[in-house]
Every structure is written in C-alpha cells, then in structure tokens.
Design a protein around this motif. Structure first.
Motif, PDB file in Angstrom:
ATOM      1  N   GLY A   1       0.797  -1.222   0.000  1.00  0.00           N
ATOM      2  CA  GLY A   1       0.000   0.000   0.000  1.00  0.00           C
ATOM      3  C   GLY A   1       0.826   1.267   0.000  1.00  0.00           C
ATOM      4  N   MET A   2       2.114   1.152  -0.316  1.00  0.00           N
ATOM      5  CA  MET A   2       3.023   2.303  -0.343  1.00  0.00           C
ATOM      6  C   MET A   2       3.176   2.845  -1.765  1.00  0.00           C
ATOM      7  SD  MET A   2       6.208   0.804   1.863  1.00  0.00           S
ATOM      8  CE  MET A   2       6.237   0.683   3.647  1.00  0.00           C
ATOM      9  N   GLU A   3       3.442   4.135  -1.870  1.00  0.00           N
ATOM     10  CA  GLU A   3       3.880   4.697  -3.133  1.00  0.00           C
ATOM     11  C   GLU A   3       5.371   4.432  -3.317  1.00  0.00           C
ATOM     12  OE1 GLU A   3       0.873   8.433  -4.073  1.00  0.00           O
ATOM     13  OE2 GLU A   3       2.968   8.849  -3.601  1.00  0.00           O
ATOM     14  N   ILE A   4       5.822   4.418  -4.584  1.00  0.00           N
ATOM     15  CA  ILE A   4       7.236   4.272  -4.886  1.00  0.00           C
ATOM     16  C   ILE A   4       7.638   5.389  -5.845  1.00  0.00           C
ATOM     17  CG2 ILE A   4       6.582   2.510  -6.602  1.00  0.00           C
ATOM     18  CD1 ILE A   4      10.035   2.724  -4.928  1.00  0.00           C
ATOM     19  N   HIS A   5       8.628   6.189  -5.431  1.00  0.00           N
ATOM     20  CA  HIS A   5       9.131   7.293  -6.247  1.00  0.00           C
ATOM     21  C   HIS A   5      10.567   6.974  -6.663  1.00  0.00           C
ATOM     22  CE1 HIS A   5       6.066  10.500  -4.808  1.00  0.00           C
ATOM     23  NE2 HIS A   5       5.634   9.306  -4.436  1.00  0.00           N
ATOM     24  N   ALA A   6      10.833   7.017  -7.958  1.00  0.00           N
ATOM     25  CA  ALA A   6      12.179   6.755  -8.462  1.00  0.00           C
ATOM     26  C   ALA A   6      13.017   8.021  -8.316  1.00  0.00           C
ATOM     27  CB  ALA A   6      12.119   6.324  -9.925  1.00  0.00           C
ATOM     28  N   TRP A   7      14.145   7.893  -7.634  1.00  0.00           N
ATOM     29  CA  TRP A   7      14.996   9.027  -7.266  1.00  0.00           C
ATOM     30  C   TRP A   7      16.241   9.025  -8.151  1.00  0.00           C
ATOM     31  CZ3 TRP A   7      17.739   8.463  -1.873  1.00  0.00           C
ATOM     32  CH2 TRP A   7      18.746   9.435  -1.739  1.00  0.00           C
ATOM     33  N   LEU A   8      16.434  10.137  -8.865  1.00  0.00           N
ATOM     34  CA  LEU A   8      17.542  10.271  -9.800  1.00  0.00           C
ATOM     35  C   LEU A   8      18.333  11.531  -9.512  1.00  0.00           C
ATOM     36  CD1 LEU A   8      14.702   9.482 -11.529  1.00  0.00           C
ATOM     37  CD2 LEU A   8      16.403   9.003 -13.279  1.00  0.00           C
ATOM     38  N   ASN A   9      19.636  11.475  -9.760  1.00  0.00           N
ATOM     39  CA  ASN A   9      20.460  12.678  -9.748  1.00  0.00           C
ATOM     40  C   ASN A   9      20.693  13.106 -11.188  1.00  0.00           C
ATOM     41  OD1 ASN A   9      23.313  14.023  -9.948  1.00  0.00           O
ATOM     42  ND2 ASN A   9      22.592  14.362  -7.871  1.00  0.00           N
ATOM     43  N   PRO A  10      20.308  14.323 -11.561  1.00  0.00           N
ATOM     44  CA  PRO A  10      20.373  14.700 -12.976  1.00  0.00           C
ATOM     45  C   PRO A  10      21.761  14.960 -13.535  1.00  0.00           C
ATOM     46  CG  PRO A  10      19.542  16.523 -11.644  1.00  0.00           C
ATOM     47  CD  PRO A  10      19.644  15.341 -10.737  1.00  0.00           C
ATOM     48  N   TYR A  11      22.673  15.546 -12.735  1.00  0.00           N
ATOM     49  CA  TYR A  11      23.921  16.051 -13.292  1.00  0.00           C
ATOM     50  C   TYR A  11      25.176  15.287 -12.881  1.00  0.00           C
ATOM     51  CZ  TYR A  11      21.097  20.184 -14.440  1.00  0.00           C
ATOM     52  OH  TYR A  11      20.153  21.023 -14.930  1.00  0.00           O
ATOM     53  N   ARG A  12      25.165  14.629 -11.758  1.00  0.00           N
ATOM     54  CA  ARG A  12      26.385  13.987 -11.279  1.00  0.00           C
ATOM     55  C   ARG A  12      26.678  12.730 -12.101  1.00  0.00           C
ATOM     56  NH1 ARG A  12      25.700  12.909  -5.365  1.00  0.00           N
ATOM     57  NH2 ARG A  12      24.527  11.119  -6.119  1.00  0.00           N
ATOM     58  N   ALA A  13      27.882  12.676 -12.692  1.00  0.00           N
ATOM     59  CA  ALA A  13      28.277  11.545 -13.534  1.00  0.00           C
ATOM     60  C   ALA A  13      29.325  10.666 -12.871  1.00  0.00           C
ATOM     61  CB  ALA A  13      28.806  12.045 -14.876  1.00  0.00           C
ATOM     62  N   LYS A  14      30.026  11.198 -11.871  1.00  0.00           N
ATOM     63  CA  LYS A  14      30.986  10.403 -11.110  1.00  0.00           C
ATOM     64  C   LYS A  14      31.149  11.011  -9.731  1.00  0.00           C
ATOM     65  CE  LYS A  14      35.539  10.649 -10.940  1.00  0.00           C
ATOM     66  NZ  LYS A  14      35.834  10.339  -9.512  1.00  0.00           N
ATOM     67  N   THR A  15      31.003  10.191  -8.702  1.00  0.00           N
ATOM     68  CA  THR A  15      31.267  10.646  -7.352  1.00  0.00           C
ATOM     69  C   THR A  15      32.764  10.541  -7.076  1.00  0.00           C
ATOM     70  OG1 THR A  15      30.897   8.428  -6.488  1.00  0.00           O
ATOM     71  CG2 THR A  15      28.996   9.887  -6.555  1.00  0.00           C
ATOM     72  N   LYS A  16      33.203  11.125  -5.976  1.00  0.00           N
ATOM     73  CA  LYS A  16      34.634  11.110  -5.659  1.00  0.00           C
ATOM     74  C   LYS A  16      35.180   9.692  -5.493  1.00  0.00           C
ATOM     75  CE  LYS A  16      35.045  15.603  -3.354  1.00  0.00           C
ATOM     76  NZ  LYS A  16      35.469  16.300  -2.114  1.00  0.00           N
ATOM     77  N   GLY A  17      34.365   8.806  -4.959  1.00  0.00           N
ATOM     78  CA  GLY A  17      34.866   7.474  -4.659  1.00  0.00           C
ATOM     79  C   GLY A  17      34.925   6.523  -5.837  1.00  0.00           C
ATOM     80  N   THR A  18      34.346   6.887  -6.957  1.00  0.00           N
ATOM     81  CA  THR A  18      34.339   6.004  -8.121  1.00  0.00           C
ATOM     82  C   THR A  18      35.675   6.080  -8.845  1.00  0.00           C
ATOM     83  OG1 THR A  18      31.945   6.201  -8.399  1.00  0.00           O
ATOM     84  CG2 THR A  18      33.200   5.496 -10.316  1.00  0.00           C
ATOM     85  N   GLN A  19      36.318   4.946  -9.000  1.00  0.00           N
ATOM     86  CA  GLN A  19      37.646   4.892  -9.610  1.00  0.00           C
ATOM     87  C   GLN A  19      37.610   4.522 -11.081  1.00  0.00           C
ATOM     88  OE1 GLN A  19      40.269   5.925  -7.759  1.00  0.00           O
ATOM     89  NE2 GLN A  19      38.719   6.281  -6.167  1.00  0.00           N
ATOM     90  N   ALA A  20      36.587   3.814 -11.515  1.00  0.00           N
ATOM     91  CA  ALA A  20      36.525   3.364 -12.910  1.00  0.00           C
ATOM     92  C   ALA A  20      35.102   3.481 -13.429  1.00  0.00           C
ATOM     93  CB  ALA A  20      37.005   1.923 -13.011  1.00  0.00           C
ATOM     94  N   LEU A  21      34.970   3.933 -14.679  1.00  0.00           N
ATOM     95  CA  LEU A  21      33.675   4.038 -15.341  1.00  0.00           C
ATOM     96  C   LEU A  21      33.576   2.975 -16.432  1.00  0.00           C
ATOM     97  CD1 LEU A  21      33.398   7.921 -15.754  1.00  0.00           C
ATOM     98  CD2 LEU A  21      32.339   6.496 -13.991  1.00  0.00           C
ATOM     99  N   ALA A  22      32.365   2.466 -16.628  1.00  0.00           N
ATOM    100  CA  ALA A  22      32.140   1.456 -17.657  1.00  0.00           C
ATOM    101  C   ALA A  22      32.321   2.056 -19.047  1.00  0.00           C
ATOM    102  CB  ALA A  22      30.731   0.878 -17.513  1.00  0.00           C
ATOM    103  N   SER A  23      32.647   1.221 -19.998  1.00  0.00           N
ATOM    104  CA  SER A  23      32.849   1.704 -21.374  1.00  0.00           C
ATOM    105  C   SER A  23      31.580   2.281 -21.968  1.00  0.00           C
ATOM    106  CB  SER A  23      33.362   0.559 -22.256  1.00  0.00           C
ATOM    107  OG  SER A  23      32.410  -0.505 -22.303  1.00  0.00           O
ATOM    108  N   THR A  24      30.424   1.895 -21.406  1.00  0.00           N
ATOM    109  CA  THR A  24      29.145   2.397 -21.905  1.00  0.00           C
ATOM    110  C   THR A  24      28.679   3.656 -21.187  1.00  0.00           C
ATOM    111  OG1 THR A  24      28.058   0.862 -20.367  1.00  0.00           O
ATOM    112  CG2 THR A  24      28.346   0.128 -22.650  1.00  0.00           C
ATOM    113  N   HIS A  25      29.460   4.130 -20.221  1.00  0.00           N
ATOM    114  CA  HIS A  25      29.090   5.350 -19.508  1.00  0.00           C
ATOM    115  C   HIS A  25      29.168   6.545 -20.457  1.00  0.00           C
ATOM    116  CE1 HIS A  25      29.270   8.666 -16.581  1.00  0.00           C
ATOM    117  NE2 HIS A  25      28.743   7.820 -15.707  1.00  0.00           N
ATOM    118  N   GLN A  26      28.272   7.503 -20.282  1.00  0.00           N
ATOM    119  CA  GLN A  26      28.206   8.650 -21.187  1.00  0.00           C
ATOM    120  C   GLN A  26      29.492   9.471 -21.200  1.00  0.00           C
ATOM    121  OE1 GLN A  26      25.531   9.889 -23.423  1.00  0.00           O
ATOM    122  NE2 GLN A  26      25.301   7.675 -23.223  1.00  0.00           N
TER     123      GLN A  26
END
Length: 496
Positions: A115-140
């Motif tokens: 009986g709960m609502e579900i809201h999908a939460w997105l960050n529009p602009y952040r593409a890499k946080t400080k802790g991310t060391q590697a991005l996938a080849s398919t990343h924008q």
C-alpha cells in the motif's frame, strides 16, 4: 518548589505521551539510498532480503511512500536502456546483477503490495562521485567527454549544454514508460556544491550558448529552470498521474542576499547551486517539495525552527513536506528538556503549521534501526494510525466510483471481506488502492477519523478478525485512484 523550567519540561513530556488526533492525509516518506554502499556487491538474494526487512519495518512505522535511489552517477539500479548498471549495486559499474533481477521493478511490486507509493529518485547532473575509480565503457562520459566538466574530483554533466538536458529527459521518460512508479524525484545536487578556490569550468559553454544572458549566474539558473520545466511537461504528457518532486537543500536564500530570505547563514540554493526552487513552485513545475531541513532546533547558522516556518510561508503553492534527518534529530537535546531528544518538538512544530502536509525520513535505514527510539515514537504516536496521501487537485480532483458487491465470505476457515473494483473510463480514475474502515456498534460513521482506518490495500479483499461472532460492527470500504482521490463509501454490517 518546582522551577518554571522544570514545570515546562514536565508539561512537554506529558504532551508527548498523549495521543492527539492525527491527520487522515499525510505524506510519510523515507529515502532509501544506495550511495552509502549499503547494497554494494551484496548479491541478489541478500539485497532482496535486506529490502524486504526494511520495507516491512517501514510499513510498521506508518511510512506510506518510498523514495528509492536508482541513478546516483549516470548509471542505474534498474534495467536502463541507456546507462550501465551501478557499482553501488554490483560493485563494478556496468556489471549486471547475478542472478539477474531489476531492483526498481521489484521495488514497485513490493511497495504497491504494502500500500506504499514508490518514487524513483535520480540525480540529474552527477556523472561520477569522488569514490568512483573506474567508469564502464558504456558510460556517457567515456562515450562523450565533451559534454562534461570536472569539479573537485567529480564529473558533472554540463547543465549548459542542451543535449544533456534532452538526454536526462530521455532517461526519465524511459522509466516513466516502463515502470509503474508513483513519482519521479530529484535531490539537491544541481550545480555542484561550491568548494573554496574552485570555480565551475563552464565559461566556454556560456560563451557559445549564452541565449542572450549577460550574467553567467542568471544563465546557470535558467539552465536548471529549463530542465525542471521540461521534465514536468514530459511527465504530464506521458503519464499525468506520476508526481514530480524535488528535495532541495534546506536554505533557499539568506537574508543578507535577499530581504525575503531566511535568517540563516549557509549555502544557498539560488546563489550557490543555481536552483530557483520558489520559481519552480510558483510556476507549477514541481508537484511537491521536500526541503532538507536537517539541522537541529537552535542551530547557529541554520535553525530548524526558523527554516520550517520560512518554507511554510513561502513554498505553499504546491504540497510541502519536510526532510527530517533522523540521526541529527535524536542526537540533539530538546531545548527545554535536555533529557529527551528533539523529535517530539520537531513533529509538533511540523504539524502545527498549516501548509506542511508531511515529512520524509533521512535515511530510511536509521528509522529501521530505531535510532534513538525514532521508530518506536512513529509507531506509538505520530504514525499510530494509517494515512492517505495528500490530495493534488491541480493534477486531478475527480474521485473514482464506489466499490460494489461488498460482502463477507468464509474461505478455507478465514472470514474475508470481498468487493468488486469500480468501473472506470480512463487510467486517472482507475481504483489502485482501497481504504478499509472499522466502526463498532454505536459509533458514528466518520470517515475523517484516521483511527478507524484498519487497512490501505491494493487488494480487493480484507481478512476479518473473527472472534466467534460476538461483536457487531460496520465495515466501510472506499476506492482510491492514482491521485488518492477517495470514492463514496460502501458499507456492510458484520459480526466478528
């Protein structure tokens, strides 16, 4: 002799222990985030078990809306058609979960079942946080690095490039088209939070595409305005019942910057993040707002008491809920009675302000862990009774038709109340949930009394608490459409 301060503390404690009438409609949300790494590399079975335990406890706490983080850094905790799987899910960006599953699809099903609502939460602009060391080849960023800039070890989609605005709308449209979510939610990260000595490297974008703006700050605000407006318009066209909400940083502007700003001294949405929240509200580009008022009452730079009153005054043209920081609340002593925390005072203040229609808990895990007794107080006091979602008549105010054929039936030893869903002509008026009320013999049928709600369910049946047929009562069932408009009542006398 009792001192005045001690007397006030006693009075407050007694007030906190009483049971007051609770609102029948109230947004009671909780943010389930992934960027803290709570699910990272956990595995399908364990993550489903963890989420099940969280949802069950949040349901017991009266939470009626889950805001679930699905896009933390240009990646996905769902089967995206455009972006790689998130490292916050599998541990490696681009690696699909094994055994395969779709967390958002699963959460939609599990939330609606409760009986709960579900809201999908997105960050529009952040593409890499400080802790991310590697991005996938398919990343924008790997595919189109010219569309981004670096800032303080983070990679940011350049908000000044129209192609990024269109791209993010495409991402949201994909979710809207394929998932039965109740809301789309974006958080407080617009332009990056300012770091002393580091300037935003978007001068070239401004020079090439200023759109007639002379001041780069006004241009940046307009970039974000355009995104918010286009998201709202797209959702309205695709699925008008999906709510679009934002949870901005808790300070819009300080008084030193704007005479109508709050008496605070901190980072500002308008000046530092280039997010003109009040414009979005006044223009009707957002359907709800949840300012993150995470500080304690009495904070030197950002007093909760000052800020909640400010938002109540200036942000009421769309439904307003308050973002509550669980840990800061339970760690801060009440200003009058330091033997208790600030939860009681914050909630009493929140409910005393006419334009505030609920709150959202940050983070959900702290509620589940019952930090400082927070969950206990929600269960015993502030969320003791179930609540419907606030109305949004600016989207739709027409109620569905009433249920039919309401009757109790014995099935395999259980006494079950059944009903038929009302007929409907379009999706906006389809019944998606039902409210079940219970009134004992001699009680007035008052559907405004939240204490009489025994269930809010997506099922068209309710298991009755049968006790040898010695109690006589009346059950009332109403239908709710996608905007929580409530139908007329169907009634049935039942012996339990």
């Amino acid at each position: 002799m009792i001192k005045l301060k001690e007397l006030l503390a006693i009075v407050l404690l007694l007030l906190c222990m009483q049971t007051f009438a609770q609102p029948k409609r109230e947004f009671r949300g909780a943010w389930i985030q992934c960027v803290n790494g709570q699910f990272q590399g956990m595995g399908t079975q364990q993550m489903q078990l963890t989420l099940t335990q969280q949802l069950d406890e949040l349901q017991r706490c009266g939470i009626n809306a889950i805001i679930f983080q699905v896009r933390p850094e240009g990646d996905a905790l769902y089967a995206s058609r455009y972006e790689p799987w998130s490292r916050f899910l599998t541990g490696v960006q681009g690696q699909a979960p094994n055994p395969y599953w779709d967390p958002l699809e699963w959460m939609v099903k599990e939330c609606h079942r409760r009986g709960m609502e579900i809201h999908a939460w997105l960050n529009p602009y952040r593409a890499k946080t400080k802790g991310t060391q590697a991005l996938a080849s398919t990343h924008q960023y790997i595919q189109h690095p010219e569309r981004f800039f670096w800032y303080d070890e983070m990679i940011i989609f350049d908000p000044g490039q129209e192609i990024n605005r269109k791209y993010f709308c495409t991402i949201i449209q994909d979710i809207v088209d394929r998932y039965d979510v109740d809301g789309i939610h974006i958080d407080d990260y617009f332009y990056p939070y300012p770091v002393p000595g580091i300037s935003i490297p978007d001068e070239n974008t401004f020079a090439v595409n200023s759109r007639g703006f002379k001041d780069i700050a006004d241009w940046r605000r307009d970039n974000v305005n355009l995104l918010i407006k286009e998201i709202h318009q797209m959702i309205r066209i695709k699925k008008p019942w999906i709510k679009f909400g934002v949870s901005p940083f808790g300070i819009y502007r300080n008084q030193r910057s704007d005479s109508r700003g709050s008496n605070t001294n901190g980072t500002q949405n308008y000046d530092d993040l280039y997010a003109d929240i009040l414009k979005w509200i006044d223009e009707g580009w957002v359907d709800y707002t949840i300012p993150q008022i995470y500080w304690e009452i009495g904070h030197n730079a950002a007093d909760y008491d000052i800020l909640i009153r400010w938002w109540n005054r200036f942000a009421s043209k769309r439904p307003l809920f308050i973002g509550q920081d669980v840990m800061r609340t339970v760690r801060a002593a009440d200003p009058v009675n330091p033997t208790i925390n600030q939860m009681f005072r914050k909630y009493e203040l929140q409910r005393s302000l006419n334009n505030i229609q609920g709150s959202c808990q940050w983070p959900a895990s702290s509620v589940v862990e019952n930090a400082g007794g927070y969950a206990d107080v929600l269960k015993s006091r502030y969320h003791k009774f179930l609540a419907l979602q606030p109305l949004m008549p600016f989207i739709d105010g027409k109620a569905p038709k009433k249920v039919s054929k309401l009757k109790p039936v014995w099935i395999d030893g259980d006494y079950v109340l059944f009903w038929d869903a009302p007929k409907y002509k379009d999706e906006m008026n389809r019944a998606v949930r039902y409210v079940v009320y219970q009134f004992f013999r001699g009680e007035k049928i008052d559907l405004g009394d939240a204490s009489k709600i025994v269930a809010i369910t997506s099922n068209n049946f309710y298991k009755l608490p049968y006790e040898h047929g010695v109690k006589q009562c009346v059950y009332v069932v109403t239908a709710l459409d996608r905007m929580s408009n409530e139908s007329k009542a169907a009634k049935k006398k039942v012996r339990l």
